[in-house]
Design a protein around this motif. Structure first.
Motif, PDB file in Angstrom:
ATOM      1  N   HIS A  11     -26.133   7.882  42.419  1.00 58.02           N
ATOM      2  CA  HIS A  11     -27.553   7.548  42.361  1.00 58.02           C
ATOM      3  C   HIS A  11     -28.323   8.777  41.876  1.00 58.02           C
ATOM      4  CE1 HIS A  11     -31.609   6.450  43.547  1.00 58.02           C
ATOM      5  NE2 HIS A  11     -31.189   5.210  43.720  1.00 58.02           N
ATOM      6  N   PRO A  12     -29.191   8.617  40.873  1.00 55.74           N
ATOM      7  CA  PRO A  12     -29.889   9.785  40.329  1.00 55.74           C
ATOM      8  C   PRO A  12     -30.780  10.498  41.338  1.00 55.74           C
ATOM      9  CG  PRO A  12     -30.810   7.723  39.465  1.00 55.74           C
ATOM     10  CD  PRO A  12     -29.534   7.367  40.154  1.00 55.74           C
ATOM     11  N   GLY A  13     -31.272   9.764  42.339  1.00 57.88           N
ATOM     12  CA  GLY A  13     -32.120  10.397  43.343  1.00 57.88           C
ATOM     13  C   GLY A  13     -31.354  11.165  44.397  1.00 57.88           C
ATOM     14  N   LEU A  14     -30.019  11.012  44.422  1.00 63.45           N
ATOM     15  CA  LEU A  14     -29.202  11.681  45.429  1.00 63.45           C
ATOM     16  C   LEU A  14     -28.352  12.795  44.846  1.00 63.45           C
ATOM     17  CD1 LEU A  14     -27.947   8.489  47.329  1.00 63.45           C
ATOM     18  CD2 LEU A  14     -29.793  10.032  48.016  1.00 63.45           C
ATOM     19  N   THR A  15     -28.104  12.751  43.549  1.00 66.79           N
ATOM     20  CA  THR A  15     -27.215  13.719  42.904  1.00 66.79           C
ATOM     21  C   THR A  15     -27.792  15.124  42.978  1.00 66.79           C
ATOM     22  OG1 THR A  15     -26.479  11.997  41.377  1.00 66.79           O
ATOM     23  CG2 THR A  15     -26.016  14.274  40.769  1.00 66.79           C
ATOM     24  N   GLY A  16     -26.958  16.062  43.428  1.00 65.64           N
ATOM     25  CA  GLY A  16     -27.369  17.461  43.482  1.00 65.64           C
ATOM     26  C   GLY A  16     -28.303  17.792  44.623  1.00 65.64           C
ATOM     27  N   ARG A  17     -28.454  16.879  45.557  1.00 65.51           N
ATOM     28  CA  ARG A  17     -29.354  17.083  46.693  1.00 65.51           C
ATOM     29  C   ARG A  17     -28.552  17.020  47.993  1.00 65.51           C
ATOM     30  NH1 ARG A  17     -34.784  13.582  45.053  1.00 65.51           N
ATOM     31  NH2 ARG A  17     -35.127  14.582  43.026  1.00 65.51           N
ATOM     32  N   PRO A  18     -29.178  17.378  49.133  1.00 69.83           N
ATOM     33  CA  PRO A  18     -28.459  17.295  50.408  1.00 69.83           C
ATOM     34  C   PRO A  18     -27.931  15.892  50.673  1.00 69.83           C
ATOM     35  CG  PRO A  18     -30.494  18.530  50.667  1.00 69.83           C
ATOM     36  CD  PRO A  18     -30.527  17.965  49.279  1.00 69.83           C
ATOM     37  N   VAL A  19     -26.846  15.822  51.418  1.00 71.03           N
ATOM     38  CA  VAL A  19     -26.271  14.532  51.792  1.00 71.03           C
ATOM     39  C   VAL A  19     -27.319  13.736  52.567  1.00 71.03           C
ATOM     40  CG1 VAL A  19     -24.497  13.369  53.167  1.00 71.03           C
ATOM     41  CG2 VAL A  19     -23.923  15.423  51.849  1.00 71.03           C
ATOM     42  N   TYR A  20     -27.609  12.538  52.086  1.00 70.03           N
ATOM     43  CA  TYR A  20     -28.673  11.734  52.673  1.00 70.03           C
ATOM     44  C   TYR A  20     -28.126  10.911  53.826  1.00 70.03           C
ATOM     45  CZ  TYR A  20     -32.865   8.815  52.888  1.00 70.03           C
ATOM     46  OH  TYR A  20     -34.015   8.168  53.302  1.00 70.03           O
ATOM     47  N   LEU A  21     -28.610  11.202  55.039  1.00 69.07           N
ATOM     48  CA  LEU A  21     -28.198  10.493  56.249  1.00 69.07           C
ATOM     49  C   LEU A  21     -29.418   9.940  56.967  1.00 69.07           C
ATOM     50  CD1 LEU A  21     -25.433  12.908  57.627  1.00 69.07           C
ATOM     51  CD2 LEU A  21     -25.091  10.652  56.600  1.00 69.07           C
ATOM     52  N   ASP A  22     -30.351   9.412  56.183  1.00 69.53           N
ATOM     53  CA  ASP A  22     -31.593   8.882  56.750  1.00 69.53           C
ATOM     54  C   ASP A  22     -31.896   7.490  56.192  1.00 69.53           C
ATOM     55  OD1 ASP A  22     -33.600   9.211  58.592  1.00 69.53           O
ATOM     56  OD2 ASP A  22     -34.934  10.329  57.269  1.00 69.53           O
ATOM     57  N   TYR A  23     -30.850   6.694  56.014  1.00 67.45           N
ATOM     58  CA  TYR A  23     -31.006   5.362  55.435  1.00 67.45           C
ATOM     59  C   TYR A  23     -31.823   4.430  56.325  1.00 67.45           C
ATOM     60  CZ  TYR A  23     -27.677   6.201  51.614  1.00 67.45           C
ATOM     61  OH  TYR A  23     -27.048   6.663  50.479  1.00 67.45           O
ATOM     62  N   ASN A  24     -31.923   4.709  57.625  1.00 64.39           N
ATOM     63  CA  ASN A  24     -32.759   3.867  58.478  1.00 64.39           C
ATOM     64  C   ASN A  24     -34.239   4.141  58.267  1.00 64.39           C
ATOM     65  OD1 ASN A  24     -30.425   2.799  59.489  1.00 64.39           O
ATOM     66  ND2 ASN A  24     -30.818   3.299  61.626  1.00 64.39           N
ATOM     67  N   ALA A  25     -34.569   5.311  57.728  1.00 63.76           N
ATOM     68  CA  ALA A  25     -35.965   5.614  57.415  1.00 63.76           C
ATOM     69  C   ALA A  25     -36.388   4.902  56.141  1.00 63.76           C
ATOM     70  CB  ALA A  25     -36.166   7.119  57.272  1.00 63.76           C
ATOM     71  N   THR A  26     -35.583   5.053  55.111  1.00 66.65           N
ATOM     72  CA  THR A  26     -35.774   4.327  53.861  1.00 66.65           C
ATOM     73  C   THR A  26     -34.518   4.495  53.029  1.00 66.65           C
ATOM     74  OG1 THR A  26     -37.375   3.866  52.088  1.00 66.65           O
ATOM     75  CG2 THR A  26     -36.761   6.177  52.420  1.00 66.65           C
ATOM     76  N   THR A  27     -34.331   3.581  52.088  1.00 65.51           N
ATOM     77  CA  THR A  27     -33.149   3.621  51.233  1.00 65.51           C
ATOM     78  C   THR A  27     -33.549   3.945  49.800  1.00 65.51           C
ATOM     79  OG1 THR A  27     -33.346   1.237  50.868  1.00 65.51           O
ATOM     80  CG2 THR A  27     -31.852   1.957  52.612  1.00 65.51           C
ATOM     81  N   PRO A  28     -32.659   4.586  49.040  1.00 70.02           N
ATOM     82  CA  PRO A  28     -32.929   4.742  47.611  1.00 70.02           C
ATOM     83  C   PRO A  28     -33.006   3.369  46.955  1.00 70.02           C
ATOM     84  CG  PRO A  28     -30.992   6.034  48.308  1.00 70.02           C
ATOM     85  CD  PRO A  28     -31.331   5.101  49.429  1.00 70.02           C
ATOM     86  N   VAL A  29     -33.880   3.232  45.980  1.00 73.55           N
ATOM     87  CA  VAL A  29     -33.926   1.971  45.239  1.00 73.55           C
ATOM     88  C   VAL A  29     -32.666   1.869  44.393  1.00 73.55           C
ATOM     89  CG1 VAL A  29     -35.165   0.625  43.503  1.00 73.55           C
ATOM     90  CG2 VAL A  29     -36.437   1.946  45.214  1.00 73.55           C
ATOM     91  N   ASP A  30     -31.933   0.780  44.557  1.00 71.14           N
ATOM     92  CA  ASP A  30     -30.721   0.566  43.771  1.00 71.14           C
ATOM     93  C   ASP A  30     -31.109   0.419  42.304  1.00 71.14           C
ATOM     94  OD1 ASP A  30     -28.467  -0.885  42.471  1.00 71.14           O
ATOM     95  OD2 ASP A  30     -27.667  -0.921  44.513  1.00 71.14           O
ATOM     96  N   PRO A  31     -30.451   1.150  41.384  1.00 71.92           N
ATOM     97  CA  PRO A  31     -30.787   1.020  39.962  1.00 71.92           C
ATOM     98  C   PRO A  31     -30.725  -0.412  39.450  1.00 71.92           C
ATOM     99  CG  PRO A  31     -29.423   2.952  40.292  1.00 71.92           C
ATOM    100  CD  PRO A  31     -29.465   2.220  41.614  1.00 71.92           C
ATOM    101  N   ARG A  32     -29.838  -1.235  40.016  1.00 70.73           N
ATOM    102  CA  ARG A  32     -29.774  -2.637  39.621  1.00 70.73           C
ATOM    103  C   ARG A  32     -31.048  -3.383  40.015  1.00 70.73           C
ATOM    104  NH1 ARG A  32     -24.094  -3.525  42.596  1.00 70.73           N
ATOM    105  NH2 ARG A  32     -25.190  -2.070  43.985  1.00 70.73           N
ATOM    106  N   VAL A  33     -31.626  -2.996  41.133  1.00 70.66           N
ATOM    107  CA  VAL A  33     -32.896  -3.582  41.573  1.00 70.66           C
ATOM    108  C   VAL A  33     -34.017  -3.151  40.638  1.00 70.66           C
ATOM    109  CG1 VAL A  33     -34.591  -3.573  43.438  1.00 70.66           C
ATOM    110  CG2 VAL A  33     -32.147  -3.792  43.974  1.00 70.66           C
ATOM    111  N   ALA A  34     -34.054  -1.863  40.317  1.00 68.49           N
ATOM    112  CA  ALA A  34     -35.089  -1.356  39.409  1.00 68.49           C
ATOM    113  C   ALA A  34     -35.002  -2.032  38.042  1.00 68.49           C
ATOM    114  CB  ALA A  34     -34.961   0.155  39.273  1.00 68.49           C
ATOM    115  N   ASP A  35     -33.789  -2.207  37.550  1.00 69.71           N
ATOM    116  CA  ASP A  35     -33.607  -2.861  36.250  1.00 69.71           C
ATOM    117  C   ASP A  35     -34.116  -4.298  36.276  1.00 69.71           C
ATOM    118  OD1 ASP A  35     -32.481  -0.567  35.210  1.00 69.71           O
ATOM    119  OD2 ASP A  35     -30.399  -1.271  35.411  1.00 69.71           O
TER     120      ASP A  35
END
Length: 420
Positions: A11-35
């Motif tokens: 996921h472009p919003g997660l690459t190169g960033r800290p490991v995201y362990l806060d999915y209950n707060a909010t989730t990254p938008v799936d690129p398939r959803v954005a498309d």
């Protein structure tokens, strides 16, 4: 496994960033959803109510999105009302049911660890509409006892509102049993399922609920996309008056792009659930728990139920440390605590407090919530970072003392418990 972990492009919003362990707060938008939603921000701009050709594709897309959301929870398309947030869906359900009841002093039952969207709406119903509200306690596992609900119900009870899953501990309430009790007394049952939809299989008929809130940004759709399931025949006062959209319950021209996003997210979630996503995520969660327990022997304690919880949620306390300090030191991960900071003083999570968790232990709590893009490598990285950060703090019983206990600014204290 399709759509999970290593089988999914980064996921472009997660690459190169800290490991995201806060999915209950909010989730990254799936690129398939954005498309899927993009054409409805550009090409298909028409009003779905328009009879000319520009309204045709938006109208078709809106209907398809409604059907996909309905399919995910076992509803009919006509039972799905699109809203702008989960909080709005909860407001429509609670206020709508109370005002439609016609009772001069309607009685509402909820429970102590509900989301503020429910608790604050209950406060407003008391203040503005003469409602009487009973807030049930929870046990040490965070669950409502059916016997407690049965004792609270009476002839003036018009609505019971109990969430499907807690956002902090993942505790799964016995919704079907509670809904059956509510119906025995002629009351409607509302369920805030923001944290549960898309993570575990849910069927509104099997649960027996009359109203159920669905939230897009908890299941890889954008913020602002949500819905309320309203069982056919359930009478509600509208939340927005006007042109009659959304069964007359939420007027205003529909945001087709966000509806399409929610529908696409629902379709993807349905596929993942069928492919065994809950077991996959639970295995990663349990691996993280084991690594932390092994790396910090005797210091790691699970908050909430071991079995009856969401497969992606791990809420733990570590002896001798403050949760926010550990997370600040473990800069390779992004996660949350349930505590709040007021002028430099930390206060324990109201959820853990309602469960009877000791304030010192509650201040050591960390919520680690997993999701679609978590990999085994991420689990190893996260465990190493957390163990290193926690081990750097020498366990003591006084340094993590709670100090003055104040209520969370955004999660107020539960309503006073009333038995009427």
């Amino acid at each position: 496994m399709t759509g999970l972990g290593p089988g999914l492009p980064p996921h472009p919003g997660l690459t190169g960033r800290p490991v995201y362990l806060d999915y209950n707060a909010t989730t990254p938008v799936d690129p398939r959803v954005a498309d899927a939603m993009l054409p409805h921000l550009t090409d298909f701009f028409g009003n779905p109510a328009s009879s000319h050709p520009h309204g045709a594709e938006p109208r078709r897309a809106l209907a398809e999105a409604r059907a996909r959301v309905a399919d995910l929870v076992g509803a009919g398309p006509g039972e799905i009302v699109f809203t702008g947030s989960g909080s709005e869906a909860d407001l429509l359900a609670l206020r709508g049911a109370v005002l439609a009841s016609g009772r001069p002093h309607p009685h509402v039952v909820t429970q102590a660890t509900e989301h503020p969207a429910v608790l604050e709406t209950c406060r407003a119903l008391e203040r503005l509409h003469g409602a009487r509200v009973t807030v049930l306690p929870v046990g040490s596992d965070g669950l409502v006892a059916p016997d407690a609900l049965a004792a609270a119900l009476h002839e003036d009870t018009v609505l019971v509102s109990v969430m499907a899953a807690n956002n902090e501990t993942g505790a799964l309430q016995p919704v079907a049993e509670l809904a059956a009790l509510a119906h025995e007394h002629g009351a409607l049952f509302h369920c805030d399922a923001a944290q549960a939809v898309g993570k575990i299989p849910l069927d509104v008929t099997a649960l027996g609920v009359d109203l159920l809130a669905i939230v897009g940004h908890k299941m890889y759709a954008p913020k602002g996309a949500a819905a309320l399931y309203v069982r056919h025949g359930t009478e509600l006062e509208p939340v927005v008056y006007g042109g009659g959209q959304e069964r007359g319950l939420r007027a205003g021209t529909e945001n087709v792009a966000l509806a399409v996003a929610l529908g696409t997210a629902a379709r993807i979630a349905a596929v993942e659930l069928a492919d065994g996503a809950p077991a996959h995520i639970a295995a990663l969660r349990d691996d993280l728990h084991r690594r932390l327990a092994d790396g910090l022997p005797g210091r790691v304690h699970l908050n909430g139920p071991e079995k009856n919880r969401l497969p992606n949620t791990l809420n733990i306390s570590v002896d001798g440390v403050l949760g926010h300090e550990v997370l600040a030191a473990a800069d390779q991960i992004a996660a949350s605590t349930g505590s709040a900071c007021h002028s430099g003083t930390r206060s324990p999570s109201p959820v853990l407090t309602a469960m009877g968790v000791d304030p010192v232990r509650a201040l050591g709590a960390m919520r680690l919530s997993l999701g679609r893009w978590i990999t085994p490598g991420d689990i190893e990285t996260a465990a190493t970072a957390l163990i290193r950060a926690a081990a750097a703090h020498r366990p003591t019983t006084d340094r993590a003392g709670p100090g003055p206990v104040r209520h969370h600014a955004r999660t107020p204290a539960p309503l006073p418990r009333k038995r009427t």
